[in-house]
Design a protein around this motif. Structure first.
Motif, PDB file in Angstrom:
ATOM      1  N   CYS A   1       0.836  -1.205   0.000  1.00  0.00           N
ATOM      2  CA  CYS A   1       0.000   0.000   0.000  1.00  0.00           C
ATOM      3  C   CYS A   1       0.871   1.254   0.000  1.00  0.00           C
ATOM      4  O   CYS A   1       0.636   2.199  -0.772  1.00  0.00           O
ATOM      5  CB  CYS A   1      -0.923  -0.015   1.216  1.00  0.00           C
ATOM      6  N   ALA A   2       1.884   1.267   0.859  1.00  0.00           N
ATOM      7  CA  ALA A   2       2.755   2.442   0.962  1.00  0.00           C
ATOM      8  C   ALA A   2       3.490   2.703  -0.341  1.00  0.00           C
ATOM      9  O   ALA A   2       3.605   3.856  -0.787  1.00  0.00           O
ATOM     10  CB  ALA A   2       3.747   2.241   2.100  1.00  0.00           C
ATOM     11  N   ARG A   3       3.977   1.658  -0.998  1.00  0.00           N
ATOM     12  CA  ARG A   3       4.722   1.837  -2.251  1.00  0.00           C
ATOM     13  C   ARG A   3       3.811   2.325  -3.377  1.00  0.00           C
ATOM     14  O   ARG A   3       4.230   3.139  -4.213  1.00  0.00           O
ATOM     15  CB  ARG A   3       5.409   0.532  -2.647  1.00  0.00           C
ATOM     16  N   ILE A   4       2.591   1.841  -3.408  1.00  0.00           N
ATOM     17  CA  ILE A   4       1.648   2.303  -4.432  1.00  0.00           C
ATOM     18  C   ILE A   4       1.324   3.773  -4.226  1.00  0.00           C
ATOM     19  O   ILE A   4       1.242   4.559  -5.177  1.00  0.00           O
ATOM     20  CB  ILE A   4       0.375   1.445  -4.405  1.00  0.00           C
ATOM     21  N   ARG A   5       1.130   4.185  -2.979  1.00  0.00           N
ATOM     22  CA  ARG A   5       0.826   5.587  -2.703  1.00  0.00           C
ATOM     23  C   ARG A   5       2.015   6.494  -3.020  1.00  0.00           C
ATOM     24  O   ARG A   5       1.837   7.641  -3.400  1.00  0.00           O
ATOM     25  CB  ARG A   5       0.408   5.762  -1.248  1.00  0.00           C
ATOM     26  N   GLN A   6       3.232   5.982  -2.872  1.00  0.00           N
ATOM     27  CA  GLN A   6       4.413   6.778  -3.189  1.00  0.00           C
ATOM     28  C   GLN A   6       4.561   6.983  -4.686  1.00  0.00           C
ATOM     29  O   GLN A   6       4.969   8.052  -5.137  1.00  0.00           O
ATOM     30  CB  GLN A   6       5.663   6.088  -2.629  1.00  0.00           C
TER      31      GLN A   6
END
Length: 235
Positions: free
Chosen positions: A63-68
């Motif tokens: 999730c964090a990598r997609i949002r970045q």
């Protein structure tokens, strides 16, 4: 609408895929976090159903990598977990998930949550307008937003649909204090399912894009024990 399902338990993945396929969605399934990121870059789905506990990279990291680096689309993310503790919901939402479901869940609830996320948009109820303050211009018709860095320097803001709608809500009512329930009603209406604190997540993400110092916001202020308000002088 394209949906990416990231779930390592075969029976649950099959249930989710069958349920969403029967509702007319186009689904693809991944079993681990590394493959999920690869497929995300290739497919650019509209929504991701993301299990928290998956091999490789867990759901929070995915999730964090997609949002970045959201790519061409910044998809809605519905996070799934077998855990029900409060801390897991907080962590999931703070990472950038839009909604949260605890297993076991009913297929009917899953469909309702997915449809609610995909219907999210700002409810205007009138003609499109352009809102201007000293530092911002928000054009509802062109769906563009800008921040003025100086009288001769303008920065186009790269916002997701939800971030744009949230900024438009603030800019169109400068000085008004909004609590979470009011923002949910304005942005999602009856389509909302989930934790009200998802509002805090989106406000934090918006601040990162519009505030000179997100940790000490100039424009989107927190009103302790109430909610948020937007402050900026008129043009």
């Amino acid at each position: 609408m394209d949906i990416l399902i990231v779930e390592d338990e075969p029976e649950i993945a099959k249930l989710i895929q069958h349920t969403l396929d029967s509702e007319g969605f186009s689904c693809r399934v991944c079993r681990d976090g590394i493959n999920a990121l690869q497929v995300f870059r290739e497919q650019q789905p509209d929504l991701i159903v993301l299990d928290l506990m998956i091999p490789g990279l867990d759901g929070l990291e995915v999730c964090a990598r997609i949002r970045q680096k959201p790519g061409a689309k910044d998809p809605y993310i519905l996070m799934l977990t077998a855990k029900g503790e409060e801390i897991d919901r907080v962590i999931g939402l703070s990472t950038g998930a839009d909604d949260y479901m605890v297993k076991p869940f009913s297929p009917r609830e899953l469909v309702a949550r997915v449809r609610a996320l995909l219907r999210r948009s700002l409810r205007q109820g009138g003609q499109s307008q352009v809102y201007r303050t000293q530092h911002f211009t928000v054009d509802l018709d062109q769906h563009t937003a800008s921040r003025y860095l100086s009288p001769n320097a303008e920065e186009k803001l790269d916002l997701t649909t939800l971030e744009f709608n949230l900024l438009a809500t603030f800019v169109s009512h400068p000085g008004r204090v909004w609590n979470r329930s009011q923002l949910i009603e304005k942005l999602w209406g009856d389509d909302f399912f989930g934790d009200e604190r998802v509002v805090d997540t989106h406000v934090a993400r918006l601040r990162k894009k519009v505030e000179p110092d997100p940790a000490n916001p100039t424009f989107i202020k927190t009103v302790i024990s109430v909610g948020y308000k937007f402050e900026d002088s008129g043009a």
